[in-house]
Scaffold this active site. Sequence first.
Site, PDB file in Angstrom:
ATOM      1  N   LYS A  77       0.856  -1.194   0.000  1.00  0.00           N
ATOM      2  CA  LYS A  77       0.000   0.000   0.000  1.00  0.00           C
ATOM      3  C   LYS A  77       0.887   1.238   0.000  1.00  0.00           C
ATOM      4  CE  LYS A  77      -3.942   2.024   2.499  1.00  0.00           C
ATOM      5  NZ  LYS A  77      -4.826   1.933   3.687  1.00  0.00           N
ATOM      6  N   SER A 157      -9.883   2.000   2.542  1.00  0.00           N
ATOM      7  CA  SER A 157      -8.983   2.754   1.705  1.00  0.00           C
ATOM      8  C   SER A 157      -7.943   1.913   0.958  1.00  0.00           C
ATOM      9  CB  SER A 157      -8.239   3.764   2.571  1.00  0.00           C
ATOM     10  OG  SER A 157      -7.389   3.103   3.479  1.00  0.00           O
ATOM     11  N   SER A 181     -10.371  -0.253   6.709  1.00  0.00           N
ATOM     12  CA  SER A 181      -9.691  -0.115   5.415  1.00  0.00           C
ATOM     13  C   SER A 181      -8.980  -1.354   4.892  1.00  0.00           C
ATOM     14  CB  SER A 181      -8.678   1.029   5.479  1.00  0.00           C
ATOM     15  OG  SER A 181      -9.332   2.265   5.388  1.00  0.00           O
TER      16      SER A 181
END
Lengths: 486, 95
Positions: A77, A157, A181
């Site tokens: 990420k 997210s 997330s």
Amino acid sequence: MELTDLTIAAARTGLAKRSFSALELADAHIAAAAKARDLNAFITETPERAREMAGRSDARLARGEAGLLEGIPLAIKDLFCTEGVRTTAGSHILEGFVPPYESTVTANLWRAGAVMLGKTNLDEFAMGSSNMTSHFGPVKSPWTRRGDNRPLVPGGSSGGSAAAVAARLALGATGTDTGGSIRQPAAFTGIVGLKPTYGRCSRWGIVAFASSLDQAGAFARTVEDTALMLQSMAGHDPKDSTSFAAPVPDYAAALGRGVKGLKIGIPKEYRLDTMPEDIERLWRQGIDWLTAAGAEAVEISLPHTKYALPAYYIVAPAEASSNLARYDGVRFGLRVEGETLDDMYERTRAAGFGAEVRRRVMIGTYVLSAGYYDAYYLKAQRVRALIARDFTEAFQRVDAILTPTTPSAAFAHGEKTADPVQMYLNDIFTVTVNLAGLPAVSVPAGLSGDGLPLGLHVIGRTFDEETVLGAAKVLEDAAGFVARPY
Amino acid sequence: MALDKATVAHIARLARLRVEDKDLEPMARELDGILAWIEQLNEVDTSGVEPMASVVDARLPRRKDEVIDGGQAEKILANATGAAHGFFTVPKVVE
């Protein structure tokens, strides 16, 4: 079998037996990512670095010095700082930022032999549930509804990480989970998402959103694979004073524990009137699976559940407004010149932050400002204490808790964007866990009426990832989820 | 409680976030919508409940007071838009 279809566990076996090399495994994923650019899952691909790391893995494999994740290609990420590789947090304000250091979690993964494929897309500063707030554009889920090819969100997210693993562009990926997330995108894309206990993984070198809630975790296509990833990611770090100073247990060993004799809590407050029938049915199915494996289902009450989201939307923006004060155009990232120093700060921040980030910085600043601090911020922290107490009391009676992961399946690009509160409600089943700092996992367990993945959510006691993983494995085996996006 | 333009402008100033005059009104409405939803926290009786700032023990661990890092000015300045003579540069603040 294609190399990109392997699990991490199977890839480890294949590498150990020399059925293929780490370089071949990396190349298969590099090619898959290049073919799937329409998903926009990666912000930065790092094929040269992947091949170089894979080459070193092959050398270590040949010498018999393989680490736990030796040669395993992973996506990271783009909230984890990676030395020498630009890190964006999905924001314009970090324009041009190349970290001179490596986050502890990624350093731990590289030490275990993992190979970096690239940095994945995310909601700006991890603020979102759809990946629609990224400065680098939305991520397209590899899934579509049956008979409807409108692009769907992968959730957020950590949307790029989830899409990459679901679309077979990586064997696993890192994520962070502040309000859901990791778990919500895992549920939306039909993969496993593990959020460890707050403090299990170091936050050092992860771009901060809400420091009392942020926690790094793992995406993979099986429960076992997330256990292997967590094994390498977790551990005490003197550079994060909130990281837990205790040895990391053997997570893979916990997978075979089962749930025999365990009490599984079913919180009655999670039964929403608005819950779609297919989610209600999946939840009942999950209870049956666990009881068939020897667990006892126990109805429990978490009375303050309804107040978790409003409390979160004070606590998280308050912490974010403070954390994001560092983006001022001076030390890194974007600078928009102004007539005075303050003018430069204000122009830089207005140009660099997207609409959702600006909104949360404003809310956070407001609730921390003189005259409102007690009414909003302290009130929310008191409600947070009650939410944590709900769980403490429940865990005196039960060993783990089972709920759906999300109140709906994935939605389309552009849906739920008109009203911020409608978007926030996505995290209704996941956010309580962050407020209480607990470990939880989402396991793909079935399909919605229109053919989209749905997840079941297991919550455990503080630092009891082992029970969570054991129960998740039982659900995974019973569900036999084999549906693929394409 | 409705937020007015002046309050939003004040908050934007505290947050060092430039908001154009024409955007103050829409932003006030948007923030109002969120705050109205948050108001439901007032239904919860929190008397006698201590505010919870973190789930982990609030006492910070101590370490030896010794230099473990440093001497990296060049690395630190590498990401700055403006840097000169080993310092960050900003617009002139003193006339």
